[in-house]
Write a protein that holds these residues in place. Structure first.
Motif, mmCIF file in Angstrom:
data_model
loop_
_atom_site.group_PDB
_atom_site.id
_atom_site.type_symbol
_atom_site.label_atom_id
_atom_site.label_comp_id
_atom_site.label_asym_id
_atom_site.label_seq_id
_atom_site.Cartn_x
_atom_site.Cartn_y
_atom_site.Cartn_z
ATOM 1 N N HIS B 25 0.820 -1.207 0.000
ATOM 2 C CA HIS B 25 0.000 0.000 0.000
ATOM 3 C C HIS B 25 0.858 1.262 0.000
ATOM 4 C CE1 HIS B 25 -2.166 3.308 2.070
ATOM 5 N NE2 HIS B 25 -3.088 2.993 1.185
ATOM 6 N N THR B 40 0.597 8.657 6.498
ATOM 7 C CA THR B 40 0.344 9.197 7.832
ATOM 8 C C THR B 40 0.012 10.684 7.772
ATOM 9 O OG1 THR B 40 1.982 7.615 8.609
ATOM 10 C CG2 THR B 40 1.279 9.306 10.158
ATOM 11 N N PHE B 42 -1.138 12.282 5.251
ATOM 12 C CA PHE B 42 -2.422 12.401 4.577
ATOM 13 C C PHE B 42 -3.564 12.168 5.563
ATOM 14 C CE2 PHE B 42 -5.690 10.233 1.815
ATOM 15 C CZ PHE B 42 -6.158 11.403 1.253
ATOM 16 N N ALA B 43 -3.441 11.141 6.381
ATOM 17 C CA ALA B 43 -4.484 10.851 7.364
ATOM 18 C C ALA B 43 -4.658 12.034 8.320
ATOM 19 C CB ALA B 43 -4.130 9.581 8.144
ATOM 20 N N ILE B 46 -6.536 14.892 6.546
ATOM 21 C CA ILE B 46 -7.965 14.618 6.434
ATOM 22 C C ILE B 46 -8.662 14.863 7.777
ATOM 23 C CG2 ILE B 46 -9.682 12.796 6.058
ATOM 24 C CD1 ILE B 46 -8.485 13.476 3.493
ATOM 25 N N VAL B 107 -6.276 18.967 0.371
ATOM 26 C CA VAL B 107 -7.255 17.959 0.788
ATOM 27 C C VAL B 107 -8.255 17.702 -0.338
ATOM 28 C CG1 VAL B 107 -9.194 17.517 2.330
ATOM 29 C CG2 VAL B 107 -7.032 18.366 3.256
ATOM 30 N N LYS B 111 -8.468 13.929 -2.254
ATOM 31 C CA LYS B 111 -9.599 13.026 -2.062
ATOM 32 C C LYS B 111 -9.721 12.033 -3.208
ATOM 33 C CE LYS B 111 -13.242 15.141 -1.879
ATOM 34 N NZ LYS B 111 -14.693 15.346 -1.966
ATOM 35 N N GLY B 114 -6.822 9.692 -3.226
ATOM 36 C CA GLY B 114 -6.963 8.706 -2.156
ATOM 37 C C GLY B 114 -7.846 7.550 -2.580
ATOM 38 N N GLN B 115 -8.918 7.870 -3.287
ATOM 39 C CA GLN B 115 -9.817 6.817 -3.758
ATOM 40 C C GLN B 115 -9.115 5.915 -4.764
ATOM 41 O OE1 GLN B 115 -12.918 6.475 -2.243
ATOM 42 N NE2 GLN B 115 -12.427 4.486 -3.137
ATOM 43 N N THR B 118 -6.778 3.582 -2.905
ATOM 44 C CA THR B 118 -7.531 2.492 -2.299
ATOM 45 C C THR B 118 -7.934 1.464 -3.348
ATOM 46 O OG1 THR B 118 -8.369 3.839 -0.475
ATOM 47 C CG2 THR B 118 -9.682 1.930 -1.118
ATOM 48 N N THR B 121 -5.003 -0.586 -4.486
ATOM 49 C CA THR B 121 -4.552 -1.512 -3.440
ATOM 50 C C THR B 121 -5.459 -2.736 -3.382
ATOM 51 O OG1 THR B 121 -3.735 0.363 -2.136
ATOM 52 C CG2 THR B 121 -4.025 -1.728 -0.991
ATOM 53 N N LEU B 122 -6.762 -2.512 -3.583
ATOM 54 C CA LEU B 122 -7.731 -3.597 -3.454
ATOM 55 C C LEU B 122 -7.943 -4.368 -4.759
ATOM 56 C CD1 LEU B 122 -10.440 -1.801 -1.265
ATOM 57 C CD2 LEU B 122 -8.731 -3.474 -0.526
#
Lengths: 141, 141
Positions: B25, B40, B42-43, B46, B107, B111, B114-115, B118, B121-122
């Motif tokens: 990831h 980190t 980024f989190a 948010i 931010v 967004k 970030g999607q 994700t 990664t999935l």
DNA sequence: ATTCAATTGTTTGTATTATAATAAACAAAG
DNA sequence: CTTTGTTTATTATAATACAAACAATTGAAT
């Protein structure tokens, strides 16, 4: 400002959740471990035990660690007296890594502890969920 | 020596697999991110956007970061010009953190990214597996 | 066989995150 | 008002990771 954020739920992003899961596991690990061994150091130790004597780079590859990371890990394991480091007579670039007798004993002792750590980490899950998690993690690793 | 090891399969331990999943990831994140933002950081960004102005400690708690960690993260975000740091007039212990205008724009832009991160990664998983992973990770976090 | 380019192995410097210990400010009770 | 305990923030130290540099080896073409 707010409405543009609502649509991104940090608490459901796989990256964030992986960090939290890792945190929890690390905390459980730390409460069980001997001699301040970290999860990474433990993984390296197990791999050395599996592989026998091998080069630092090869060890790093098979333990999924960067070349710089495996060097640091091996250094610290050597400081703890768990590994032996020697030059390869056949290839002057290489450093050969192996377990010291103390390292071998440590591996034997840590096996049970490692199982406990895994069990405690997986405790909130049903047996089916546990199998599922392992299977899925292997797919995305 | 070897037979005592066989029984402990490192490659199936949840801790080891979590580290590998995190590595993958992080690597995907790094290939998409702007201005060298880490997962980190980024989190934290948010969370600040969600919370508005709040104390450093509170931010750390809600972003699942240690007090020392959140300090380092906030410092680096401030260096990048994404956050504003000011003393709390009502409590001299506290430092209040908020987004700078640049941070707000970041931010908004991140967004979508970030999607994507994700999703990538999935990607190796089926839709059912994806939902399952998120659900199970939330249970062990 | 020899040379030279490409590959492989290790180390060093730097950045990020995490843990432990300390100090400062506040709150509550005596 | 002072003492006691809690919250907040900082500093020092350690572990892990990425990038670049350097050294030794391999292999391919002459």
């Amino acid at each position: 400002m707010t409405e543009s954020i609502e649509s991104y739920a940090l608490d459901e992003q796989v990256g964030y959740l992986l960090r939290l899961a890792n945190q929890r596991h690390a905390s459980i690990f730390q409460s069980h471990t001997l001699e301040g061994l970290t999860p990474t150091q433990f993984a390296a130790l197990i791999r050395i035990a599996e592989l026998g004597k091998c080069s630092q780079n090869r060890l790093g590859r098979l333990a999924a660690m960067d070349v710089a990371t495996i060097k640091g890990v091996v250094d610290r394991l050597r400081q703890k007296g768990l590994t032996v480091v020697e030059p390869d007579p056949d290839d002057k670039r290489r450093t050969l890594i192996s377990l010291s007798p103390e390292g071998g004993e440590m591996v034997a002792r840590m096996k049970d502890v490692g199982q406990q750590i895994t069990n405690e980490t997986l405790k909130p899950l049903t047996a089916a969920e546990q199998r599922n998690l392992i299977r899925i993690l292997r797919k995305i690793s």
